[in-house]
Write a protein that holds these residues in place. Structure first.
Motif, PDB file in Angstrom:
ATOM      1  N   ARG A   1      -0.678   8.896  -9.033  1.00  0.00           N
ATOM      2  CA  ARG A   1       0.080   7.694  -9.404  1.00  0.00           C
ATOM      3  C   ARG A   1       0.871   7.141  -8.217  1.00  0.00           C
ATOM      4  O   ARG A   1       1.240   7.887  -7.309  1.00  0.00           O
ATOM      5  CB  ARG A   1       1.044   8.022 -10.543  1.00  0.00           C
ATOM      6  CG  ARG A   1       0.374   8.468 -11.834  1.00  0.00           C
ATOM      7  CD  ARG A   1       1.402   8.613 -12.950  1.00  0.00           C
ATOM      8  NE  ARG A   1       0.796   9.122 -14.162  1.00  0.00           N
ATOM      9  CZ  ARG A   1       0.726  10.405 -14.503  1.00  0.00           C
ATOM     10  NH1 ARG A   1       1.259  11.316 -13.687  1.00  0.00           N
ATOM     11  NH2 ARG A   1       0.159  10.793 -15.623  1.00  0.00           N
ATOM     12  N   PRO A   2       1.182   5.849  -8.223  1.00  0.00           N
ATOM     13  CA  PRO A   2       2.057   5.282  -7.188  1.00  0.00           C
ATOM     14  C   PRO A   2       3.411   5.984  -7.187  1.00  0.00           C
ATOM     15  O   PRO A   2       3.968   6.261  -8.242  1.00  0.00           O
ATOM     16  CB  PRO A   2       2.200   3.820  -7.609  1.00  0.00           C
ATOM     17  CG  PRO A   2       1.032   3.538  -8.482  1.00  0.00           C
ATOM     18  CD  PRO A   2       0.721   4.829  -9.186  1.00  0.00           C
ATOM     19  N   HIS A   3       3.946   6.253  -5.993  1.00  0.00           N
ATOM     20  CA  HIS A   3       5.224   6.960  -5.939  1.00  0.00           C
ATOM     21  C   HIS A   3       6.415   6.008  -6.000  1.00  0.00           C
ATOM     22  O   HIS A   3       7.524   6.416  -6.310  1.00  0.00           O
ATOM     23  CB  HIS A   3       5.307   7.809  -4.660  1.00  0.00           C
ATOM     24  CG  HIS A   3       5.885   7.088  -3.480  1.00  0.00           C
ATOM     25  ND1 HIS A   3       5.139   6.256  -2.678  1.00  0.00           N
ATOM     26  CD2 HIS A   3       7.147   7.066  -2.974  1.00  0.00           C
ATOM     27  CE1 HIS A   3       5.912   5.756  -1.728  1.00  0.00           C
ATOM     28  NE2 HIS A   3       7.127   6.233  -1.879  1.00  0.00           N
ATOM     29  N   SER A   4       6.197   4.703  -5.697  1.00  0.00           N
ATOM     30  CA  SER A   4       7.318   3.760  -5.693  1.00  0.00           C
ATOM     31  C   SER A   4       6.835   2.363  -6.066  1.00  0.00           C
ATOM     32  O   SER A   4       6.425   1.576  -5.211  1.00  0.00           O
ATOM     33  CB  SER A   4       7.994   3.717  -4.318  1.00  0.00           C
ATOM     34  OG  SER A   4       9.033   2.757  -4.298  1.00  0.00           O
TER      35      SER A   4
ATOM     36  N   LEU B   1       8.559  -0.532  -4.224  1.00  0.00           N
ATOM     37  CA  LEU B   1       7.966  -0.871  -2.933  1.00  0.00           C
ATOM     38  C   LEU B   1       6.724  -1.728  -3.106  1.00  0.00           C
ATOM     39  O   LEU B   1       6.477  -2.658  -2.327  1.00  0.00           O
ATOM     40  CB  LEU B   1       7.597   0.405  -2.168  1.00  0.00           C
ATOM     41  CG  LEU B   1       8.654   1.066  -1.294  1.00  0.00           C
ATOM     42  CD1 LEU B   1       8.039   2.236  -0.538  1.00  0.00           C
ATOM     43  CD2 LEU B   1       9.299   0.085  -0.334  1.00  0.00           C
ATOM     44  N   VAL B   2       5.934  -1.420  -4.131  1.00  0.00           N
ATOM     45  CA  VAL B   2       4.732  -2.216  -4.404  1.00  0.00           C
ATOM     46  C   VAL B   2       5.124  -3.667  -4.707  1.00  0.00           C
ATOM     47  O   VAL B   2       4.524  -4.603  -4.177  1.00  0.00           O
ATOM     48  CB  VAL B   2       3.940  -1.614  -5.582  1.00  0.00           C
ATOM     49  CG1 VAL B   2       2.777  -2.527  -5.968  1.00  0.00           C
ATOM     50  CG2 VAL B   2       3.420  -0.229  -5.233  1.00  0.00           C
ATOM     51  N   MET B   3       6.135  -3.849  -5.533  1.00  0.00           N
ATOM     52  CA  MET B   3       6.564  -5.201  -5.887  1.00  0.00           C
ATOM     53  C   MET B   3       7.160  -5.931  -4.685  1.00  0.00           C
ATOM     54  O   MET B   3       6.948  -7.135  -4.507  1.00  0.00           O
ATOM     55  CB  MET B   3       7.580  -5.138  -7.027  1.00  0.00           C
ATOM     56  CG  MET B   3       7.028  -4.589  -8.335  1.00  0.00           C
ATOM     57  SD  MET B   3       5.658  -5.583  -9.004  1.00  0.00           S
ATOM     58  CE  MET B   3       6.579  -6.956  -9.718  1.00  0.00           C
TER      59      MET B   3
ATOM     60  N   ALA C   1       1.566  -7.072  -9.825  1.00  0.00           N
ATOM     61  CA  ALA C   1       1.404  -7.175  -8.377  1.00  0.00           C
ATOM     62  C   ALA C   1      -0.066  -7.331  -7.998  1.00  0.00           C
ATOM     63  O   ALA C   1      -0.424  -8.170  -7.161  1.00  0.00           O
ATOM     64  CB  ALA C   1       1.996  -5.934  -7.707  1.00  0.00           C
ATOM     65  N   SER C   2      -0.926  -6.536  -8.623  1.00  0.00           N
ATOM     66  CA  SER C   2      -2.354  -6.593  -8.297  1.00  0.00           C
ATOM     67  C   SER C   2      -2.965  -7.925  -8.720  1.00  0.00           C
ATOM     68  O   SER C   2      -3.803  -8.497  -8.005  1.00  0.00           O
ATOM     69  CB  SER C   2      -3.090  -5.441  -8.977  1.00  0.00           C
ATOM     70  OG  SER C   2      -2.595  -4.189  -8.549  1.00  0.00           O
TER      71      SER C   2
ATOM     72  N   TYR D   1       0.823  -1.204   0.000  1.00  0.00           N
ATOM     73  CA  TYR D   1       0.000   0.000   0.000  1.00  0.00           C
ATOM     74  C   TYR D   1       0.866   1.268   0.000  1.00  0.00           C
ATOM     75  O   TYR D   1       0.541   2.253  -0.660  1.00  0.00           O
ATOM     76  CB  TYR D   1      -0.904   0.020   1.229  1.00  0.00           C
ATOM     77  CG  TYR D   1      -2.129  -0.866   1.160  1.00  0.00           C
ATOM     78  CD1 TYR D   1      -2.575  -1.424  -0.037  1.00  0.00           C
ATOM     79  CD2 TYR D   1      -2.866  -1.139   2.322  1.00  0.00           C
ATOM     80  CE1 TYR D   1      -3.703  -2.212  -0.070  1.00  0.00           C
ATOM     81  CE2 TYR D   1      -4.004  -1.933   2.287  1.00  0.00           C
ATOM     82  CZ  TYR D   1      -4.421  -2.475   1.087  1.00  0.00           C
ATOM     83  OH  TYR D   1      -5.552  -3.254   1.055  1.00  0.00           O
ATOM     84  N   GLY D   2       1.938   1.254   0.786  1.00  0.00           N
ATOM     85  CA  GLY D   2       2.772   2.440   0.916  1.00  0.00           C
ATOM     86  C   GLY D   2       3.398   2.875  -0.386  1.00  0.00           C
ATOM     87  O   GLY D   2       3.591   4.073  -0.631  1.00  0.00           O
ATOM     88  N   GLY D   3       3.725   1.930  -1.262  1.00  0.00           N
ATOM     89  CA  GLY D   3       4.282   2.281  -2.563  1.00  0.00           C
ATOM     90  C   GLY D   3       3.243   2.771  -3.550  1.00  0.00           C
ATOM     91  O   GLY D   3       3.575   3.479  -4.501  1.00  0.00           O
ATOM     92  N   MET D   4       1.987   2.437  -3.320  1.00  0.00           N
ATOM     93  CA  MET D   4       0.926   2.780  -4.266  1.00  0.00           C
ATOM     94  C   MET D   4       0.410   4.204  -4.099  1.00  0.00           C
ATOM     95  O   MET D   4      -0.247   4.730  -5.003  1.00  0.00           O
ATOM     96  CB  MET D   4      -0.246   1.799  -4.131  1.00  0.00           C
ATOM     97  CG  MET D   4       0.049   0.410  -4.657  1.00  0.00           C
ATOM     98  SD  MET D   4      -1.302  -0.754  -4.356  1.00  0.00           S
ATOM     99  CE  MET D   4      -2.552  -0.135  -5.474  1.00  0.00           C
TER     100      MET D   4
END
Length: 447
Positions: free
Chosen positions: A208-211, A214-216, A277-278, A41-44
């Motif tokens: 948009r996701p910032h990282s 991190l999401v992956m 990832a999703s 979530y934090g990367g998104m």
């Protein structure tokens, strides 16, 4: 999820060191999923919300753990009362449990079962937080988490997995949490966002996701931890059912990821890392209730169906106007519904039980039971969660101000930022000693 059963004294199990060790490892794997979810979530989210998103998941490890020990385990898995809730005074504070006392009918201690189930309780409210990114007061979220697990999660866990729970007695199959975890969290997310409203700039700003790295990373940790989540839910490893669930977890996740990417390529022209990832998470969600009832081929089918339907569902928020920030509804609610209902079609009758689905000669009976479980949990969680959010919103307020939201919730709520480059190149020495004069060569480089 296996539940308590009564055995004859002559057949009473004895403590298994192997199963106890296996379940402790599985519990640790499920615990890892909550930090993994925080990274996912934090990367998104955008940079200005990333710490808040991490904290909304991480705080669940503190709040839910204490409530589970005080009374949550007793409500969820104590002696049944009216098929709706449990209670056992020995479970209050976990104070009346012997260290070698076994969970009824199994070869693991009650303490091990309690801590394994605790990790499920921890991650479920954390899942909700992804729908609320950028706009919720952290203090309000803390209170909501404590109230929600008490009013919603603990009772629903009893319905689905507790001996005497009405969905358990009905015969609803939920191996590891399609209804109790994912539909429960997804419906709750919908209920809350209908109360608190949209983010500033929804459907106007790109957000948009910032990282994506991190999401992956988060998706990889979730995938890894999910083997404990799923395979451990048989509460042992003596008959091969857990091994089938492990295989099906891998298979369905792979299939869903590929299906999501295929849909994305056809619809939007690209294979994205966010889609990969999703899609993987959608497959994990869908196989969670069903993987103990189906074959690996059935797991492939479930993964493909979930990957496609969840990929389609994430766009519904733009059509219907609900601001599900990180697609909790599109992935967890839809994926949980898909996986739970498909048990009624793909159950072979040869894995966790002899219950067969429609495609294996079982008729429509199990599909009907699954539908009752799905819509009962969905309706209860949706309404109860909306009422809790409304209560908090009318008392302490759920949302930060518009100015604070635009400025960034990390700084406002936590007095921190995720990335601070102001001290780049500095250090203790630079604050205590004079900098040397630059050489001629360095002057040329700087120029």
């Amino acid at each position: 999820m296996a539940s308590a059963i009564t055995t004859l004294a002559a057949d009473a199990p004895t403590l298994s060191a192997a199963n106890t060790g296996f379940m402790l490892i599985c519990s640790a794997l499920v615990m890892l999923m909550t930090p993994g979810l925080a990274f996912f979530y934090g990367g998104m989210v955008r940079v200005k919300s990333s710490l808040n998103m991490l904290m909304m998941s991480f705080i669940s490890l503190g709040i839910v753990t204490i409530l589970w020990v005080l009374y949550g385990f007793s409500l969820a898995f104590g002696t049944d009362s009216g098929s709706l809730i449990g209670w056992n005074s020995d479970y209050v504070g976990l104070s009346g449990i012997g260290i070698t006392e076994l969970w009824d009918g199994y070869t693991i201690p009650v303490y091990v079962f309690a801590v394994f189930q605790l990790m499920f309780a921890v991650i479920t409210p954390a899942l909700i937080s992804g729908a609320l990114a950028d706009r919720v007061k952290f203090g309000a979220w803390v209170l909501f988490t404590g109230l929600w697990v008490t009013v919603v999660y603990f009772p629903v866990a009893h319905w689905v997995w507790g001996a005497g729970g009405w969905l358990f007695e009905l015969g609803v199959i939920d191996f590891a949490g399609g209804t109790a975890v994912h539909i429960n969290a997804g419906a709750a997310a919908l209920g809350v966002i209908l109360v608190i409203g949209k983010r500033v700039g929804f459907k106007k700003d790109p957000m948009r996701p910032h990282s994506l790295p991190l999401v992956m990373l988060g998706a990889g940790l979730l995938w890894f931890g999910w083997f404990g989540f799923n395979a451990g839910s048989w509460l042992g490893n003596d008959d091969g059912v857990g091994a089938v669930m492990f295989v099906n977890t891998q298979v369905a996740t792979a299939a869903a990821m590929l299906a999501w990417l295929g849909y994305e390529k056809l619809r939007h022209g690209s294979f994205t890392t966010l889609g990969a990832a999703s899609g993987a998470v959608a497959g994990l969600v869908a196989i969670t209730p069903s993987g103990g009832a189906v074959s690996p081929l059935g797991a492939i089918a479930i993964g493909v169906i979930a990957g496609l339907l969840c990929a389609m569902a994430v766009g519904l928020k733009y059509k219907f106007g609900y601001d599900d920030s990180l697609d909790v509804i599109g992935v967890h609610l839809v994926g949980g519904v898909v996986g739970s209902l498909l048990v009624g079609l793909f159950a072979t009758g040869g894995v966790q039980s002899d219950v067969a689905g429609l495609f294996y000669g079982g008729g429509l009976e199990q599909l009907g039971k699954q539908a009752i479980g799905v819509f009962a949990v969905l309706a209860y969680s949706l309404v109860a969660s909306a009422l809790l959010a409304l209560l908090l919103d009318k008392t302490i307020g759920m949302r930060v101000s518009e100015d604070d939201e635009v400025a960034g919730i990390d700084q406002v709520e936590h007095a921190e930022t995720a990335y601070d480059f102001s001290g780049a190149g500095g250090g203790a020495a630079s604050r205590t000693t004079a900098a040397p004069a630059p050489s001629a060569a360095s002057k040329k480089v700087d120029a």
